[in-house]
Enzyme design. Structure first.
Site, short mmCIF file in Angstrom:
data_model
loop_
_atom_site.label_atom_id
_atom_site.label_comp_id
_atom_site.label_asym_id
_atom_site.label_seq_id
_atom_site.Cartn_x
_atom_site.Cartn_y
_atom_site.Cartn_z
N GLY A 165 0.80 -1.22 0.00
CA GLY A 165 0.00 0.00 0.00
C GLY A 165 0.83 1.28 0.00
O GLY A 165 0.30 2.37 0.15
N ARG A 291 2.26 -15.33 -4.89
CA ARG A 291 2.59 -16.05 -3.65
C ARG A 291 1.31 -16.37 -2.91
O ARG A 291 0.24 -15.94 -3.31
CB ARG A 291 3.47 -15.15 -2.78
CG ARG A 291 2.78 -13.81 -2.56
CD ARG A 291 3.41 -12.95 -1.53
NE ARG A 291 2.93 -11.59 -1.58
CZ ARG A 291 1.82 -11.14 -1.05
NH1 ARG A 291 1.03 -11.97 -0.37
NH2 ARG A 291 1.45 -9.89 -1.14
P1 ADP Z 1 0.12 -2.63 -3.16
O1 ADP Z 1 0.95 -3.55 -3.99
O2 ADP Z 1 0.92 -1.57 -2.50
O3 ADP Z 1 -0.81 -3.36 -2.24
P2 ADP Z 1 -2.13 -2.17 -5.01
O4 ADP Z 1 -1.97 -1.73 -6.42
O5 ADP Z 1 -2.49 -3.60 -4.79
O6 ADP Z 1 -0.80 -1.80 -4.20
O7 ADP Z 1 -3.20 -1.27 -4.30
C1 ADP Z 1 -3.47 -1.35 -2.90
C2 ADP Z 1 -4.73 -0.61 -2.57
O8 ADP Z 1 -4.63 0.79 -2.98
C3 ADP Z 1 -5.97 -1.11 -3.29
O9 ADP Z 1 -6.58 -2.21 -2.62
C4 ADP Z 1 -6.86 0.13 -3.25
O10 ADP Z 1 -7.40 0.30 -1.97
C5 ADP Z 1 -5.88 1.27 -3.49
N1 ADP Z 1 -5.75 1.57 -4.94
C6 ADP Z 1 -4.84 1.08 -5.81
N2 ADP Z 1 -5.04 1.54 -7.07
C7 ADP Z 1 -6.12 2.36 -7.00
C8 ADP Z 1 -6.86 3.16 -7.96
N3 ADP Z 1 -6.51 3.20 -9.25
N4 ADP Z 1 -7.92 3.88 -7.50
C9 ADP Z 1 -8.29 3.85 -6.19
N5 ADP Z 1 -7.64 3.13 -5.25
C10 ADP Z 1 -6.58 2.40 -5.63
#
Ligand code: ADP
Length: 448
Positions: A165, A291
């Site tokens: 995140g 994973r």
């Molecule tokens: P990480 O690898 O850091 O977990 P993610 O891409 O999986 O990053 O995103 C983590 C969280 O961030 C998502 O579950 C969501 O809550 C928020 N998020 C990511 N991309 C978006 C987006 N395009 N719009 C709104 N929220 C987003």
């Protein structure tokens, strides 16, 4: 099948892997830092090796020490768990070059999905819908402004190597964009050693819904349905459930089949999770985790599939023990992440656990490495356990969760357990009516 597996991790996940190994007749080797001598994963393993001082960089991330431990104990495979080295392609290569099996996908797939830009391109080509955004990295602020005109605001600047995140910056208008690109770049370079960033449309109130897949080396790919992980704080998951309150059987089958086909096309091997944001009935890919995930038990509870056992068997070259047609989704499962943190301020609360009394009964599972008298070290992640409940329907699961939370006693340290008791009283949560920002909004209201 393997005879001895080295578990390159700690805490509840090391224990989870140890349990699967023992049920399969496989001996285990625990590795640990000097701070973890009394950890449950060390006490229960068949053998253990100290691999360094408390700091993770010198122990759980110390590849030469881990490889030495594997060699001296004669392990024939390494399970990385989640976090630490689990998504490190170089580590997977090193394990393989020593003639051991890495229990996970190929280094090439880890690398492909580890870079969120290449991941997005690959899954899009394989037929998965993605969040609208820049096709590749953003090189300079002018670039960003030109692309922003195409996609429209609000926009999220994201780090290609981001995780946990972190490394995301929101820009609602053009004059915020340049600053957001610069800050995200600097933060990503400091946190991940890679300042590459890209742009994505910021979705205002989506849910986070992810699909679990598993693929063997015989061409079989199966999806195990979805998990809804929309209850988040600072983009980190707090509670997960399956099925998603927002999907019906047709929606589940549709996204499951799209993912299944794509994973098959990519030639992926092992367990994996394809993560989406879901808004107005549409799915948008955000990333793939190559994973086992923290929240995997939720899927195990509704499908009855032992994901870790299957993962180990696949790595040993065996066929999946079931087909897509065998998969049945049964009832509802909910997982609460128990962190050693203050339930409102979220300040970490390591230290000695005086009493630890787990709940029991039908449909209750507690994955934790904590015991009475155990001292939670201050050096690692604050997750100390996961309470998972299963019920015939969501209402049943919620009642069971409330009852189990009443039984679960942890004293001596602060935990996030009271947060879940409060959440259970909320009508929106009871209805399953929430999105990824809901929890933060609720916390802000609750505290004022
Ligand atoms: P990480 O690898 O850091 O977990 P993610 O891409 O999986 O990053 O995103 C983590 C969280 O961030 C998502 O579950 C969501 O809550 C928020 N998020 C990511 N991309 C978006 C987006 N395009 N719009 C709104 N929220 C987003």
């Amino acid at each position: 099948m393997f005879e001895k597996v080295l578990i390159a991790n700690r805490g509840e996940i090391a224990l989870r892997i140890h349990r699967a190994c023992h049920e399969m007749g496989i001996a285990t080797v625990a590795v640990h830092s000097t701070a973890d001598r009394d950890a449950k994963h060390v006490l229960l393993a068949d053998e253990s090796v100290c691999i360094g001082p408390p700091a993770a960089a010198q122990s759980y991330l110390n590849v030469p020490s881990i490889m030495a431990a594997a060699e001296i104990t004669g392990a024939d495979a390494v399970h990385p768990g989640y976090g630490f080295l689990s998504e490190n392609a170089r580590f997977a290569e090193i394990v393989q070059s020593h003639g051991l099996t890495f229990i996970g996908p190929s280094p090439d797939h880890i690398r492909l999905m580890g870079d969120k830009i290449t991941a997005k391109v690959a899954v899009k080509e394989a037929g998965i819908p993605v969040v609208p955004g820049s096709v590749g990295e953003i090189n300079d602020p002018e670039d960003a402004i030109a692309i922003a005109k195409d996609i429209g605001f609000p926009l999220l600047v994201k780090a290609a190597s981001g995780g946990g995140g972190r490394g995301m910056k929101l820009a609602r208008k053009e004059d915020e964009l340049i600053q957001a690109v610069q800050t995200a770049r600097a933060e990503a370079a400091a946190a991940f050693g890679d300042g590459t960033v890209y742009l994505e449309r910021y979705l205002e109130q989506p849910r986070h819904i992810e699909v679990q897949v598993i693929a063997d080396s015989h061409g079989n790919v199966v999806h195990l349905g979805e998990r809804d992980c929309s209850l988040q704080r600072r983009n980190q998951k707090v509670l997960e459930e399956a099925p998603s309150p927002a999907l019906d059987q047709a929606g589940r089958e549709e996204i499951g089949q799209i993912v299944r086909k794509a994973i098959s096309k990519i030639g992926y091997l092992g367990v994996g999770t394809v993560e989406f944001l879901y808004e107005d009935g549409k799915f948008y890919f955000i990333e793939m985790n190559t994973r086992l995930q923290v929240e995997h038990p939720v899927t195990e509870m509704v499908t009855g599939v032992d994901l870790v056992r299957e993962q180990i068997a696949i790595a040993a070259g065996e066929k999946l023990s079931f087909t897509q047609d065998d998969v049945r989704f049964n009832g509802c499962a909910i997982e609460c992440r128990i962190n050693a943190e203050h339930p409102r301020t979220f300040v970490p609360s390591p230290g000695k656990v005086r009493e630890f009394h787990p709940p029991g009964g039908l449909g209750v599972r507690l994955d934790s490495a904590v015991y009475s008298g155990y001292s939670i070290p201050p050096y690692y992640d604050s997750l100390i356990g996961k309470l998972i409940v299963h019920g015939a329907c969501r209402e049943d699961a919620l009642r069971r969760l409330s009852r189990s939370l009443d039984e679960l006693v942890v004293t001596g340290i602060e935990t996030t357990l009271p947060l879940f008791q409060d959440l259970l009283k909320n009508p929106d949560f009871q209805k399953g009516d929430y999105h990824i920002h809901w929890l933060e909004e609720w916390l802000a209201k609750h505290d004022s």
